[in-house]
Write a protein that holds these residues in place. Structure first.
Motif, short mmCIF file in Angstrom:
data_model
loop_
_atom_site.label_atom_id
_atom_site.label_comp_id
_atom_site.label_asym_id
_atom_site.label_seq_id
_atom_site.Cartn_x
_atom_site.Cartn_y
_atom_site.Cartn_z
N ARG A 1 -8.88 7.29 5.44
CA ARG A 1 -7.91 7.73 5.80
C ARG A 1 -8.65 9.14 6.60
O ARG A 1 -9.53 9.76 6.29
N THR B 1 1.68 4.97 0.39
CA THR B 1 1.16 6.24 1.20
C THR B 1 1.71 7.62 0.23
O THR B 1 2.17 7.42 -0.57
N TYR C 1 -4.01 6.10 8.01
CA TYR C 1 -4.43 5.35 7.08
C TYR C 1 -5.04 3.95 7.71
O TYR C 1 -4.55 3.41 8.50
N PHE D 1 0.80 -1.14 -0.08
CA PHE D 1 -0.09 0.03 0.11
C PHE D 1 0.76 1.10 0.13
O PHE D 1 1.63 1.47 1.05
N GLU E 1 -7.41 0.51 0.43
CA GLU E 1 -7.75 1.78 1.42
C GLU E 1 -9.10 1.59 1.74
O GLU E 1 -10.05 1.57 1.09
N VAL F 1 -6.24 0.22 6.13
CA VAL F 1 -6.04 -0.88 5.15
C VAL F 1 -6.63 -1.92 5.19
O VAL F 1 -6.38 -2.47 6.50
#
Length: 400
Positions: free
Chosen positions: A195, A154, A183, A152, A192, A185
């Motif tokens: 956030r 960022t 975040y 993932f 996602e 996840v």
């Protein structure tokens, strides 16, 4: 629609940390640094079910493993694995292995299984046969095979992410430098969920409290404490804590939230309302761990025990020049490591009832060019008679 992510993966930064001039093994003796198992006095016994799976043991950062026992007396180093890298990650234990960054080491013998460890990796978390590691991104690997599952990305890549927290199939992780974001996840596929923007950077792990949806607590550098709905990311409450230390992770223990303060105290906070239940200002302020009605607090130069009901001091012991990191707690003992980068890197066990020191084991300094690195990263991991620690010079120790 969430903001766009960076399109390209960054290459590992560990190569830039590979040049090392030598090691200080004791009495100032300098030898060439070697990777691999560099000390072996004995193997240790580690059942596959023994676990310290995440930063400070659980998603609440309680640091309390009621099922574990540590070495009782005359503790010593069983083995040491050396990665020859400046490191900031602590160690976790699961499935018979010890993990630091993306490195997996056999928890019994101290020999490497697979992976690597560098200064741009945080303390990992293990959940449901997956290893989650904060690098410049959040990475997931299969524990058994070491294969990559997902990454993932960022919004920023300045340094390593803080340690991830896993709860209810979700990985919660703060952003890196200049990325004031929490975040959420999906642990299964890396997608996602949500956030949340904080006021300032968050440089410590979040804490998670079980409930109808679960609450995520994040302390940023302003310092502001946020309570977020675990499923939606909705802000439940927020409050400024002028005297809190943004370098100490919040802790959830037995349904209450605790935050160490910079003026030598501890806040006890109602997790649902954000209101202060009590505040202790007797000079024992720092990382909080514990359970079964007792809190253990590691301050700048002392460790102490508090009554969880009202914060009253049960005992306090000076640690002298040792700068204790987050405590690891079992039913009968409290374990801390010296986090000072210029100290002797000692690991110390204290009696949980009296505060009396039981034993002390030193780790080594390592020379990097014209300077040395020493000290324990975060708190120890205590499982089934063994204390595991990771050090700033990139050593993993098993102590029995």
């Amino acid at each position: 629609m969430p903001p766009s992510r960076r399109r390209l993966l960054r290459s590992s930064l560990s190569a830039g940390l590979a040049s090392i001039a030598g090691c200080v093994a004791g009495f100032g003796n300098q030898t060439e640094c070697q990777t691999g198992r560099t000390r072996h006095e004995s193997d240790v016994s580690l059942p596959a079910t023994a676990a310290w799976p995440t930063y400070q043991y659980d998603a609440g950062n309680s640091g309390y493993n009621p099922e574990a026992t540590g070495p009782q007396e005359d503790a010593s180093v069983a083995w040491r694995y050396s990665a020859c890298t400046e490191a900031g990650a602590g160690v976790v234990v699961s499935s018979g292995r010890a993990f630091a960054g993306k490195l997996a080491v056999d928890g019994e013998t101290g020999t490497a299984n697979e992976g690597n460890w560098s200064g741009h990796m945080s303390t990992p978390a293990v959940d449901d046969n997956m290893l989650f590691v904060g690098t410049s991104d959040l990475e997931a690997k299969n524990v058994e095979t070491g294969s990559d599952a997902w990454t993932f990305q960022t919004d920023e890549d300045a340094g390593a992410l803080p340690s991830p927290t896993v709860a209810g199939g979700t990985v919660y992780v703060p952003g890196a430098i200049d990325d004031p974001t929490i975040y959420a996840v999906d642990a299964a596929d890396g997608s996602e969920k949500w956030r949340f923007q904080t006021t300032a950077d968050v440089r410590v792990p979040v804490a998670f409290s079980d409930g109808d949806t679960g609450i995520v607590f994040a302390l940023d550098e302003s310092p502001t404490l946020f309570a977020l709905d675990g499923k939606s990311g909705e802000e439940l409450w927020t409050r400024s804590l002028d005297r809190s230390d943004p370098g100490i992770a919040p802790t959830v223990i037995e349904g209450r939230l605790y935050v160490g303060s910079a003026d030598g105290g501890v806040y006890a906070i109602d997790p649902n309302s954000g209101e202060t239940v009590w505040r202790q200002q007797d000079g024992i302020g720092g990382a909080v761990a514990g359970g079964a009605g007792t809190l253990f607090v590691a301050g700048r130069d002392a460790i102490g025990a508090l009554d969880a009901a009202d914060g009253s001091v049960q005992w306090q012991t000076s640690t002298g020049d040792l700068k204790p990191g987050p405590p690891a707690v079992t039913n009968d003992a409290v374990y801390v490591g010296d986090t000072s980068r210029t100290g002797d890197g000692a690991v110390v066990a204290f009696d949980a009832t009296s505060g009396e020191e039981r034993w002390r084991v030193q780790t080594r300094q390592v020379l990097f060019g014209d300077y040395t690195r020493a000290g324990i990263n975060h708190g120890p991991a205590v499982v089934d008679g063994v204390v595991y620690v990771a050090t700033a010079p990139g050593d993993l120790y098993a102590i029995t």
